[in-house]
Motif scaffolding. Sequence first.
Motif, short mmCIF file in Angstrom:
data_model
loop_
_atom_site.label_atom_id
_atom_site.label_comp_id
_atom_site.label_asym_id
_atom_site.label_seq_id
_atom_site.Cartn_x
_atom_site.Cartn_y
_atom_site.Cartn_z
N PHE A 16 0.97 -0.30 -5.51
CA PHE A 16 1.28 -1.57 -4.74
C PHE A 16 2.16 -2.49 -5.91
CE2 PHE A 16 -2.94 -1.57 -2.07
CZ PHE A 16 -2.41 -1.29 -0.95
N SER A 17 1.97 -2.10 -7.18
CA SER A 17 2.64 -2.81 -8.19
C SER A 17 4.01 -1.86 -8.58
CB SER A 17 1.80 -3.10 -9.19
OG SER A 17 1.39 -1.98 -10.13
N LEU A 18 4.10 -0.84 -7.73
CA LEU A 18 5.25 0.02 -8.12
C LEU A 18 5.51 0.52 -9.48
CD1 LEU A 18 8.16 -2.07 -6.07
CD2 LEU A 18 6.57 -0.40 -5.19
N LEU A 46 3.28 -7.95 -6.41
CA LEU A 46 4.59 -8.28 -7.10
C LEU A 46 5.18 -9.70 -7.14
CD1 LEU A 46 6.41 -5.28 -5.25
CD2 LEU A 46 5.76 -5.21 -7.60
N LYS A 47 4.26 -10.70 -6.68
CA LYS A 47 4.69 -12.13 -6.86
C LYS A 47 5.07 -12.55 -8.12
CE LYS A 47 -0.13 -13.90 -7.21
NZ LYS A 47 -1.17 -14.57 -6.28
N ASP A 48 4.50 -12.16 -9.38
CA ASP A 48 4.92 -12.47 -10.61
C ASP A 48 5.62 -11.90 -11.19
OD1 ASP A 48 3.09 -14.60 -10.47
OD2 ASP A 48 1.30 -13.18 -10.91
N THR A 49 6.55 -10.96 -10.51
CA THR A 49 7.54 -10.30 -11.31
C THR A 49 9.12 -10.76 -10.78
OG1 THR A 49 7.56 -8.54 -9.53
CG2 THR A 49 5.85 -8.38 -11.19
#
Length: 296
Positions: A16-18, A46-49
């Motif tokens: 999910f976080s790639l 991924l919202k904090d990336t």
Amino acid sequence: MSSTLHNPCVLLKRIFSLREQSSLLLCVDTVAQSAHYLIREFVHQLKDTPLQLLYLSYETANRPSYATQFINCSALSAEEVVAQAKRALAGSGAPGESQWLVVVDSMNYVPVDELGRFVGGLAGPGVTVVATYHSSMPRFTEPALQHYPDGLELLRFMSVTILEVAPLVPEEDAEELEEQLARFVVPRRLNGPVYALTLTNRRKSGRSLSYRFRIDSTNHSYSLLDGAADRDTEQPAHLEGLTTFNLSTTQKQKQAKEKLELPFLEAQSFNTGGAIVYEFEKDDDYDEEDPYEDPF
């Protein structure tokens, strides 16, 4: 990396976080459970990336709030979609400098003979493609491509990671649900935020890992379902695709087989050894004389 082999939930979060290397992530959904909540899990992780998201829409009318770029592909050919997507990706800087997630809401609209060029044109350095395929949608095959592989089959071959969503129902009700969906009868209370996810991840060594999870998108929690590490099937892998018959058995069929009382087991219940058990019927011709009796 070794921890992911022993903790399936860690592996799922890495996907999910790639953080798992994969150019194409295939999401397979049905009319009973949409991949909408699954895409939301990628967005949440991924919202904090600083990663940017390009949304390629064949079915979505409005641009999602989490999309950095949005392209309406309903009136475009596959070649035109790839060209516009490349311009959008290149507009953020040199290739490979920015990390992009390309979401395709439906791969069913891409012609089968163009799937390879379509995926190859989108994926690249710093770009990961998350593509959804609706397995319940009727598939039309042009006469010229009648011997061409199926679209879902091709995408499964190209993808290293496959995510299949399904409604979370008891095992004894799964077969009945499939029969209802085959008649286009969709029961209520489906497509909820709590669903089952089957993850198939192919390693570089050639080994394929398969796990089944319970996903709760309301609080973004993942738990491994019992017995999910090994797929429950009796069909040998070397027989897959060689016949149109279904050689596997469902859990409900296995339970019924285990409860079946076989007639020869009655003959094994005698303490003196084996015996022949025969039940006479009304039409049997019974002869009192034994033709094999010793005449002397």
